[in-house]
Write an enzyme that holds these catalytic residues in place. Structure first.
Site, PDB file in Angstrom:
ATOM      1  N   GLY A  27       0.798  -1.218   0.000  1.00 59.37           N
ATOM      2  CA  GLY A  27       0.000   0.000   0.000  1.00 59.37           C
ATOM      3  C   GLY A  27       0.828   1.264   0.000  1.00 59.37           C
ATOM      4  O   GLY A  27       2.003   1.262   0.360  1.00 59.37           O
ATOM      5  N   ASN A  28       0.191   2.341  -0.449  1.00 61.01           N
ATOM      6  CA  ASN A  28       0.826   3.649  -0.433  1.00 61.01           C
ATOM      7  C   ASN A  28      -0.245   4.713  -0.594  1.00 61.01           C
ATOM      8  O   ASN A  28      -1.254   4.497  -1.251  1.00 61.01           O
ATOM      9  CB  ASN A  28       1.908   3.773  -1.516  1.00 61.01           C
ATOM     10  CG  ASN A  28       1.463   3.161  -2.810  1.00 61.01           C
ATOM     11  OD1 ASN A  28       0.638   3.714  -3.520  1.00 61.01           O
ATOM     12  ND2 ASN A  28       1.996   1.984  -3.118  1.00 61.01           N
ATOM     13  N   THR A  42       9.685   4.197  -0.789  1.00 62.19           N
ATOM     14  CA  THR A  42       9.831   2.779  -1.098  1.00 62.19           C
ATOM     15  C   THR A  42      10.388   2.018   0.101  1.00 62.19           C
ATOM     16  O   THR A  42      11.252   2.509   0.815  1.00 62.19           O
ATOM     17  CB  THR A  42      10.728   2.578  -2.347  1.00 62.19           C
ATOM     18  OG1 THR A  42      10.648   1.215  -2.739  1.00 62.19           O
ATOM     19  CG2 THR A  42      12.169   2.948  -2.086  1.00 62.19           C
ATOM     20  N   GLY A  43       9.833   0.837   0.343  1.00 64.38           N
ATOM     21  CA  GLY A  43      10.297  -0.013   1.432  1.00 64.38           C
ATOM     22  C   GLY A  43       9.763   0.358   2.797  1.00 64.38           C
ATOM     23  O   GLY A  43      10.044  -0.326   3.777  1.00 64.38           O
ATOM     24  N   SER A  71       7.173   2.368  -5.506  1.00 66.14           N
ATOM     25  CA  SER A  71       7.243   1.895  -6.899  1.00 66.14           C
ATOM     26  C   SER A  71       5.948   2.191  -7.661  1.00 66.14           C
ATOM     27  O   SER A  71       5.937   2.140  -8.884  1.00 66.14           O
ATOM     28  CB  SER A  71       7.533   0.397  -6.934  1.00 66.14           C
ATOM     29  OG  SER A  71       6.487  -0.316  -6.300  1.00 66.14           O
ATOM     30  N   GLU A  72       4.889   2.526  -6.963  1.00 64.81           N
ATOM     31  CA  GLU A  72       3.609   2.845  -7.600  1.00 64.81           C
ATOM     32  C   GLU A  72       3.456   4.339  -7.901  1.00 64.81           C
ATOM     33  O   GLU A  72       2.361   4.811  -8.197  1.00 64.81           O
ATOM     34  CB  GLU A  72       2.434   2.376  -6.730  1.00 64.81           C
ATOM     35  CG  GLU A  72       2.368   0.899  -6.516  1.00 64.81           C
ATOM     36  CD  GLU A  72       2.048   0.082  -7.761  1.00 64.81           C
ATOM     37  OE1 GLU A  72       1.966   0.646  -8.871  1.00 64.81           O
ATOM     38  OE2 GLU A  72       1.886  -1.139  -7.611  1.00 64.81           O
ATOM     39  N   HIS A  91      -3.937   3.789  -2.092  1.00 63.71           N
ATOM     40  CA  HIS A  91      -3.764   2.475  -2.726  1.00 63.71           C
ATOM     41  C   HIS A  91      -3.466   1.476  -1.617  1.00 63.71           C
ATOM     42  O   HIS A  91      -2.457   1.601  -0.921  1.00 63.71           O
ATOM     43  CB  HIS A  91      -2.626   2.506  -3.745  1.00 63.71           C
ATOM     44  CG  HIS A  91      -2.218   1.143  -4.219  1.00 63.71           C
ATOM     45  ND1 HIS A  91      -3.125   0.196  -4.653  1.00 63.71           N
ATOM     46  CD2 HIS A  91      -1.005   0.564  -4.306  1.00 63.71           C
ATOM     47  CE1 HIS A  91      -2.473  -0.900  -4.988  1.00 63.71           C
ATOM     48  NE2 HIS A  91      -1.191  -0.709  -4.785  1.00 63.71           N
TER      49      HIS A  91
END
Length: 187
Positions: A27-28, A42-43, A71-72, A91
């Site tokens: 998710g992000n 990221t991460g 990455s999204e 997301h």
């Protein structure tokens, strides 16, 4: 003000994890503020997110911070470009929505009045690889007309004029998926 934006991202990231809408690194969330996209780095883990783990990029994907974005990021940028009214994107990887994406083809049935009012329709986007330009375009295509989309075998994306609005739409999508699943299971 960027501190307030980061605080909101931290709050809703942790809330999403606490409510079982995502796990581990999944998710992000992002917020568009003053032409800059503030997004989980990221991460980073949603329930452990800190100010120092939030990346800042522009609408071309240029990194403006020392933190690399999720990455999204392409997905987020593509949606912001197509929907000028959207100021926040969520997301997540909620389990019932992912299950629904494997059993349904075109859309998740709307069951509750709240989902009807706030979401209208919940389409299911065709599978595309995570982090790809194809996923960004497929997702944005659906979000041009609706405020939520389920990504086949992947998760959900919701949008709003605020992070609060986008987050609660994500909860509505997962509630809809859970109710649909329980209804189907009860047949």
């Amino acid at each position: 003000m960027s501190r307030v934006v980061k605080e909101m991202l931290i709050r809703y990231s942790r809330l999403a994890h606490e409510r079982g809408l995502t796990a581990a690194f999944g998710g992000n969330l992002s917020v568009l503020f003053n032409g800059k996209v503030f997004i989980k780095g990221t991460g980073s883990v949603m329930d452990e997110l800190t100010h120092g783990q939030i990346a800042v990029i522009d609408l071309e994907g240029n990194v403006l911070s020392s933190i690399r974005p999720s990455s999204e990021w392409k997905l987020h940028v593509e949606v912001y470009k197509r929907r000028k009214d959207v100021k926040a994107i969520v997301h997540l990887h909620p389990p019932y929505s992912i299950v629904a994406s494997t059993l349904l083809n075109e859309e998740l049935p709307i069951i509750t009045p709240e989902a009807e009012i706030y979401l209208k329709k919940i389409p299911i986007a065709e599978f595309k690889p995570a982090g790809s330009r194809e996923l960004a375009e497929e997702t944005a295509k659906h979000l041009e007309h609706y405020d939520a989309v389920i990504l086949q075998n992947h998760g959900i994306v919701t949008v709003g004029r605020s992070l609060r609005e986008a987050y609660y739409k994500a909860e509505l999508v997962e509630e809809s998926a859970k109710l649909w699943y329980l209804k189907e299971k009860g047949r």
